[in-house]
Design a protein around this motif. Structure first.
Motif, PDB file in Angstrom:
ATOM      1  N   GLU A  92       0.851  -1.195   0.000  1.00  0.00           N
ATOM      2  CA  GLU A  92       0.000   0.000   0.000  1.00  0.00           C
ATOM      3  C   GLU A  92       0.880   1.235   0.000  1.00  0.00           C
ATOM      4  N   VAL A  93       0.543   2.210  -0.817  1.00  0.00           N
ATOM      5  CA  VAL A  93       1.377   3.400  -0.952  1.00  0.00           C
ATOM      6  C   VAL A  93       1.295   4.254   0.312  1.00  0.00           C
ATOM      7  N   THR A  94       2.418   4.861   0.688  1.00  0.00           N
ATOM      8  CA  THR A  94       2.447   5.743   1.871  1.00  0.00           C
ATOM      9  C   THR A  94       2.358   7.196   1.413  1.00  0.00           C
ATOM     10  N   GLU A  95       2.246   8.095   2.381  1.00  0.00           N
ATOM     11  CA  GLU A  95       2.232   9.533   2.028  1.00  0.00           C
ATOM     12  C   GLU A  95       3.531   9.908   1.337  1.00  0.00           C
ATOM     13  N   LYS A  96       4.609   9.389   1.935  1.00  0.00           N
ATOM     14  CA  LYS A  96       5.936   9.707   1.377  1.00  0.00           C
ATOM     15  C   LYS A  96       6.024   9.208  -0.059  1.00  0.00           C
ATOM     16  N   GLY A  97       5.398   8.073  -0.269  1.00  0.00           N
ATOM     17  CA  GLY A  97       5.392   7.496  -1.611  1.00  0.00           C
ATOM     18  C   GLY A  97       4.675   8.419  -2.577  1.00  0.00           C
ATOM     19  N   LYS A  98       3.548   8.930  -2.162  1.00  0.00           N
ATOM     20  CA  LYS A  98       2.775   9.823  -3.046  1.00  0.00           C
ATOM     21  C   LYS A  98       3.603  11.051  -3.426  1.00  0.00           C
ATOM     22  N   GLU A  99       4.248  11.603  -2.402  1.00  0.00           N
ATOM     23  CA  GLU A  99       5.069  12.797  -2.675  1.00  0.00           C
ATOM     24  C   GLU A  99       6.261  12.469  -3.587  1.00  0.00           C
ATOM     25  N   ALA A 100       6.783  11.280  -3.376  1.00  0.00           N
ATOM     26  CA  ALA A 100       8.026  10.912  -4.090  1.00  0.00           C
ATOM     27  C   ALA A 100       7.866  10.885  -5.605  1.00  0.00           C
ATOM     28  N   LEU A 101       6.657  10.682  -6.048  1.00  0.00           N
ATOM     29  CA  LEU A 101       6.430  10.560  -7.493  1.00  0.00           C
ATOM     30  C   LEU A 101       6.963  11.767  -8.270  1.00  0.00           C
ATOM     31  N   SER A 102       6.835  12.931  -7.666  1.00  0.00           N
ATOM     32  CA  SER A 102       7.271  14.137  -8.399  1.00  0.00           C
ATOM     33  C   SER A 102       8.662  14.596  -7.948  1.00  0.00           C
ATOM     34  N   LYS A 103       9.290  13.788  -7.092  1.00  0.00           N
ATOM     35  CA  LYS A 103      10.610  14.208  -6.585  1.00  0.00           C
ATOM     36  C   LYS A 103      11.729  13.374  -7.200  1.00  0.00           C
ATOM     37  N   GLU A 104      12.854  14.028  -7.411  1.00  0.00           N
ATOM     38  CA  GLU A 104      14.014  13.322  -7.969  1.00  0.00           C
ATOM     39  C   GLU A 104      14.962  12.966  -6.846  1.00  0.00           C
ATOM     40  N   ARG A 105      15.273  11.680  -6.711  1.00  0.00           N
ATOM     41  CA  ARG A 105      16.257  11.278  -5.715  1.00  0.00           C
ATOM     42  C   ARG A 105      17.660  11.404  -6.324  1.00  0.00           C
ATOM     43  N   PRO A 106      18.702  11.370  -5.474  1.00  0.00           N
ATOM     44  CA  PRO A 106      20.072  11.438  -6.022  1.00  0.00           C
ATOM     45  C   PRO A 106      20.333  10.356  -7.085  1.00  0.00           C
ATOM     46  N   ILE A 107      19.846   9.153  -6.835  1.00  0.00           N
ATOM     47  CA  ILE A 107      20.115   8.090  -7.812  1.00  0.00           C
ATOM     48  C   ILE A 107      19.451   8.390  -9.161  1.00  0.00           C
ATOM     49  N   ASP A 108      18.267   9.038  -9.093  1.00  0.00           N
ATOM     50  CA  ASP A 108      17.618   9.420 -10.355  1.00  0.00           C
ATOM     51  C   ASP A 108      18.447  10.466 -11.097  1.00  0.00           C
ATOM     52  N   LYS A 109      18.969  11.389 -10.297  1.00  0.00           N
ATOM     53  CA  LYS A 109      19.810  12.435 -10.913  1.00  0.00           C
ATOM     54  C   LYS A 109      21.058  11.820 -11.540  1.00  0.00           C
ATOM     55  N   ALA A 110      21.656  10.892 -10.796  1.00  0.00           N
ATOM     56  CA  ALA A 110      22.881  10.252 -11.296  1.00  0.00           C
ATOM     57  C   ALA A 110      22.602   9.515 -12.611  1.00  0.00           C
TER      58      ALA A 110
ATOM     59  N   PRO B 290      26.993   6.818  -3.795  1.00  0.00           N
ATOM     60  CA  PRO B 290      28.241   6.040  -3.838  1.00  0.00           C
ATOM     61  C   PRO B 290      28.314   5.250  -5.152  1.00  0.00           C
ATOM     62  N   ILE B 291      29.501   5.228  -5.748  1.00  0.00           N
ATOM     63  CA  ILE B 291      29.690   4.516  -7.026  1.00  0.00           C
ATOM     64  C   ILE B 291      29.282   3.050  -6.865  1.00  0.00           C
ATOM     65  N   LYS B 292      29.569   2.546  -5.638  1.00  0.00           N
ATOM     66  CA  LYS B 292      29.222   1.159  -5.313  1.00  0.00           C
ATOM     67  C   LYS B 292      27.775   0.851  -5.682  1.00  0.00           C
ATOM     68  N   GLU B 293      26.915   1.783  -5.372  1.00  0.00           N
ATOM     69  CA  GLU B 293      25.492   1.559  -5.605  1.00  0.00           C
ATOM     70  C   GLU B 293      25.190   1.479  -7.106  1.00  0.00           C
ATOM     71  N   LEU B 294      25.783   2.382  -7.861  1.00  0.00           N
ATOM     72  CA  LEU B 294      25.579   2.354  -9.327  1.00  0.00           C
ATOM     73  C   LEU B 294      26.058   1.030  -9.897  1.00  0.00           C
ATOM     74  N   LYS B 295      27.158   0.559  -9.311  1.00  0.00           N
ATOM     75  CA  LYS B 295      27.708  -0.701  -9.808  1.00  0.00           C
ATOM     76  C   LYS B 295      26.817  -1.871  -9.416  1.00  0.00           C
ATOM     77  N   SER B 296      26.373  -1.883  -8.139  1.00  0.00           N
ATOM     78  CA  SER B 296      25.576  -3.026  -7.706  1.00  0.00           C
ATOM     79  C   SER B 296      24.223  -3.059  -8.409  1.00  0.00           C
ATOM     80  N   ARG B 297      23.736  -1.908  -8.806  1.00  0.00           N
ATOM     81  CA  ARG B 297      22.458  -1.890  -9.533  1.00  0.00           C
ATOM     82  C   ARG B 297      22.671  -2.050 -11.038  1.00  0.00           C
ATOM     83  N   LYS B 298      23.937  -2.241 -11.394  1.00  0.00           N
ATOM     84  CA  LYS B 298      24.331  -2.480 -12.807  1.00  0.00           C
ATOM     85  C   LYS B 298      23.913  -1.354 -13.754  1.00  0.00           C
ATOM     86  N   ILE B 299      23.915  -0.145 -13.177  1.00  0.00           N
ATOM     87  CA  ILE B 299      23.579   1.031 -13.992  1.00  0.00           C
ATOM     88  C   ILE B 299      24.844   1.567 -14.660  1.00  0.00           C
ATOM     89  N   GLY B 300      25.938   1.486 -13.900  1.00  0.00           N
ATOM     90  CA  GLY B 300      27.177   2.039 -14.432  1.00  0.00           C
ATOM     91  C   GLY B 300      28.363   1.146 -14.114  1.00  0.00           C
TER      92      GLY B 300
END
Ligand SMILES: N[C@@H](Cc1ccccc1)C(=O)O
Length: 503
Positions: free
Chosen positions: A127-145, A165-175
Motif C-alpha cells: 500500500e502506498v504511503t504519504e511519502k510514496g505519493k510525494e516521491a512521485l514528483s521528486k528526484e532522488r540522487p540516484i535518479d539524478k545520477a 556512492p559509485i558502489k550503488e551504481l555498480k551493484s544496480r548495474k547502472i554504471g
C-alpha cells in the motif's frame, strides 16, 4: 619562430581558453584530433604550451542503465502503479516489472518508505504511503545520477560521488567504473606573448596546384615546409641487378673509348669458332688449354662458307700462305662442327674478324662463358669475359701493353700493372697481366697478345691485330664488396636491395 598553420590556430584558441581540455580544444579549432595533438606536441617542444595528462576515474553507463533511463528505474515504475491504484499485490507488479526486478522490489520500496507491506489471505499486499505519493514528483540522487549518465554516457566518478556512492551504481548495474587519461593543454607565458605580438594565420598548403596558380590564391597561402631530415620508411624501387649495372658501365666505358660492341645471339658455339678459327690444333694438347663442355643434343652445328673453312684447314695442316709450317696433321671438319657452350669470348673476336672489320678499328664483347670447375667461393662454371681487339697497320707489341695498361687503370681502377710472358695458341707473343689493387694486392687480370698470322690471314685480315681477354667477375666481386663469387648471381633479396651500385 616557425609555426605551422595548425600550430598557429591552436595557439590562438588556447590564448582565449588559457587552459583547456584536449577535447574542447579540438572542438574550438575545428581540426581533427590527430592534427591538434601534433600541433600541441610541437607547441610544447617550442615552449609555447604545456600538455598535462592525468588519469581520472570515470563511470560509464551500461546497457541496463540506458534502458532504465528510458523506462524508469524499477522502483519508480512500481511507485507509479502504486499511486494509481493505492494498493497492489506482488503479482500486480508483474505488469510493470520483470522477474529479476520483482525480487528486490519490496526491500527497495520499504527502504525508501514508499509502501507498507502486509499479508492478506496469504498474499503480500503493498500500500502506498504519504511519502510514496510525494516521491512521485521528486528526484532522488540516484535518479539524478542516472539522468546525468544517460546524458553524457560517461561521467567523472568524483562528480557522481557527490550524489551516490559509485558502489550503488555498480551493484544496480547502472554504471561501470573505468580509468581514462585526461589531457589538458595550457598556454605558457611565452605562448601568450607570441599571440599578442600577432600571428598571421595563413592557410597552409603542401601542394602547389594549377588552380592555386591560376586564381592567384597562391599569394594568400603559406607553403608547408618539408623536413627532409625526418626519418622515413625505406623504399626499394625496382632496379637493375648490381652485377648487371657493373657490366653495363664497363660496356659504356668501352664505347666511350671508341670500341664497337660485338654481340652473339647464342651462348652455344661451334668448335670451329671457339678453337679452329683461333688456330688451335685438333690433335694437340694445346686444345686442352682449358677444359670445355660439349653439347649432347644437337651435337653438330654448321660451318661457315667453304672458302673460309678451306683456308683454316690449310693453315692448320701446313700453314697455307703464311710462311708457317702449320701443325702438320689432317684437319677434321666434323670435329670443328661439334657444338659447345662458348668457352671464351675470344670466339666472338674470331667471328668478327671473319665477317670483316674496319681498319683501323676497335672491337669488344662482354660474354658469358662456360668451363668445368668445382664450384666454390671463387670459382663458377660460368663467368663473364670482356674480350676485344684493335686492328691497325702499324700496331706493335708496345701498343698492346699501352692499351692493356690503360684498361687496367680505367676499368679496374688499378694503380700498378705487371706483365708476364704467357702462352695462348692464338697469340704470339702472349702476355698475362696482373693489376695491383690497394686492397686485393696483385690480381690476375687477363691474357693478351698479338693474334698469330696463321689465325688472322685465313679470316682475311692482313694487318696486325692485338687482342685481350679479361676475367671480369673477380673485379666485380671486389667492387661490390663481396667475397663469394656466387653472390654475383644471387637472388638474395636483401643483398639485391641493399647492394651499392658501383662502377
Ligand atoms: N681467351 C683467353 C684470353 C685471351 C684473349 C685474347 C688474347 C689472348 C688471350 C682466356 O680465356 O684466357
Amino acid at each position: 619562430m616557425e609555426l605551422s598553420y595548425q600550430e598557429k590556430l591552436t595557439l590562438i584558441k588556447l590564448k582565449d581558453l588559457k587552459k583547456a581540455k584536449f577535447e574542447d580544444l579540438v572542438k574550438e579549432t575545428g581540426l581533427d584530433q590527430v592534427a591538434v595533438m601534433r600541433a600541441v606536441l610541437w607547441l610544447q617542444s617550442k615552449g609555447l604550451a604545456k600538455l598535462h595528462e592525468r588519469q581520472k576515474r570515470i563511470v560509464r553507463i551500461t546497457e541496463l542503465g540506458k534502458k532504465y533511463a528510458e523506462i524508469g528505474l524499477p522502483e519508480r515504475r512500481a511507485l507509479k502503479l502504486l499511486v494509481e491504484r493505492g494498493k497492489v499485490s506482488l503479482d500486480d507488479l508483474r505488469e510493470v516489472l520483470s522477474d529479476d526486478e520483482l525480487k528486490p522490489i519490496i526491500g527497495i520500496l520499504r527502504r525508501e518508505g514508499w509502501a507498507s507491506v502486509r499479508k492478506e489471505d496469504g498474499k503480500l499486499i503493498l500500500e502506498v504511503t504519504e511519502k510514496g505519493k510525494e516521491a512521485l514528483s521528486k528526484e532522488r540522487p540516484i535518479d539524478k545520477a542516472l539522468k546525468l549518465l544517460a546524458e553524457k554516457g560517461e561521467v567523472e566518478a568524483k562528480e557522481l560521488e557527490q550524489l551516490v556512492p559509485i558502489k550503488e551504481l555498480k551493484s544496480r548495474k547502472i554504471g561501470e567504473e573505468d580509468t581514462k587519461a585526461e589531457r589538458e593543454v595550457e598556454i605558457t607565458e611565452e605562448g601568450i606573448k607570441l599571440v599578442e605580438k600577432g600571428l598571421e594565420l595563413k592557410k597552409e598548403v603542401s601542394v602547389l596546384t594549377p588552380e592555386l596558380i591560376k586564381s592567384g590564391e597562391w599569394r594568400n597561402v603559406e607553403f608547408k615546409r618539408f623536413n627532409i631530415q625526418a626519418p622515413v620508411r625505406r623504399v626499394y624501387p625496382g632496379k637493375k641487378q648490381p652485377y648487371r649495372v657493373f657490366l653495363d658501365k664497363i660496356r659504356r666505358k668501352l664505347i666511350e673509348m671508341g670500341f664497337i660492341e660485338m654481340t652473339a645471339e647464342s651462348l652455344i658455339e661451334t668448335q670451329f669458332w671457339n678453337f679452329d678459327a683461333l688456330f688451335q690444333p685438333q690433335n694437340h694438347p694445346a686444345r686442352d688449354w682449358t677444359d670445355t663442355y660439349q653439347l649432347k643434343y644437337p651435337k653438330y652445328g654448321s660451318l661457315p662458307d667453304e672458302e673460309l673453312v678451306e683456308k683454316v684447314k690449310a693453315s692448320h695442316e701446313h700453314g697455307w700462305t703464311t710462311g708457317s709450317r702449320g701443325w702438320g696433321y689432317k684437319w677434321d671438319p666434323r670435329m670443328a662442327m661439334l657444338l659447345m657452350p662458348r668457352a671464351h669470348a675470344t670466339a666472338l673476336s674470331a667471328r668478327q674478324l671473319g665477317k670483316g672489320v674496319q681498319i683501323p678499328g676497335k672491337y669488344f664483347a662482354i660474354q658469358r662463358v662456360f668451363r668445368p670447375d668445382v664450384l666454390d667461393r671463387t670459382h663458377l662454371i660460368e663467368f663473364n669475359q670482356v674480350d676485344g681487339f684493335v686492328v691497325d697497320e702499324s700496331l706493335t707489341f708496345k701498343h698492346l701493353l699501352g692499351i692493356l695498361k690503360r684498361f687496367a687503370v680505367e676499368i679496374a681502377g688499378a694503380k700498378k700493372v705487371k706483365f708476364l710472358p704467357d702462352y695462348y695458341p692464338f697469340t704470339e707473343p702472349s702476355v698475362q697481366m696482373s693489376a695491383y689493387h690497394p686492397e686485393l694486392g696483385w690480381v690476375e687480370f687477363g691474357g693478351a697478345g698479338i693474334f698469330r698470322e696463321e689465325m688472322t690471314k685465313p679470316l682475311g685480315i692482313d694487318v696486325p691485330v692485338i687482342a685481350w681477354g679479361i676475367g671480369i667477375d673477380r673485379l666485380a666481386m671486389f667492387k661490390l664488396g663481396i667475397d663469394d663469387i656466387r653472390y654475383l648471381f644471387s637472388y638474395d633479396l636483401k643483398w639485391l636491395r641493399e647492394a651499392k651500385l658501383v662502377w
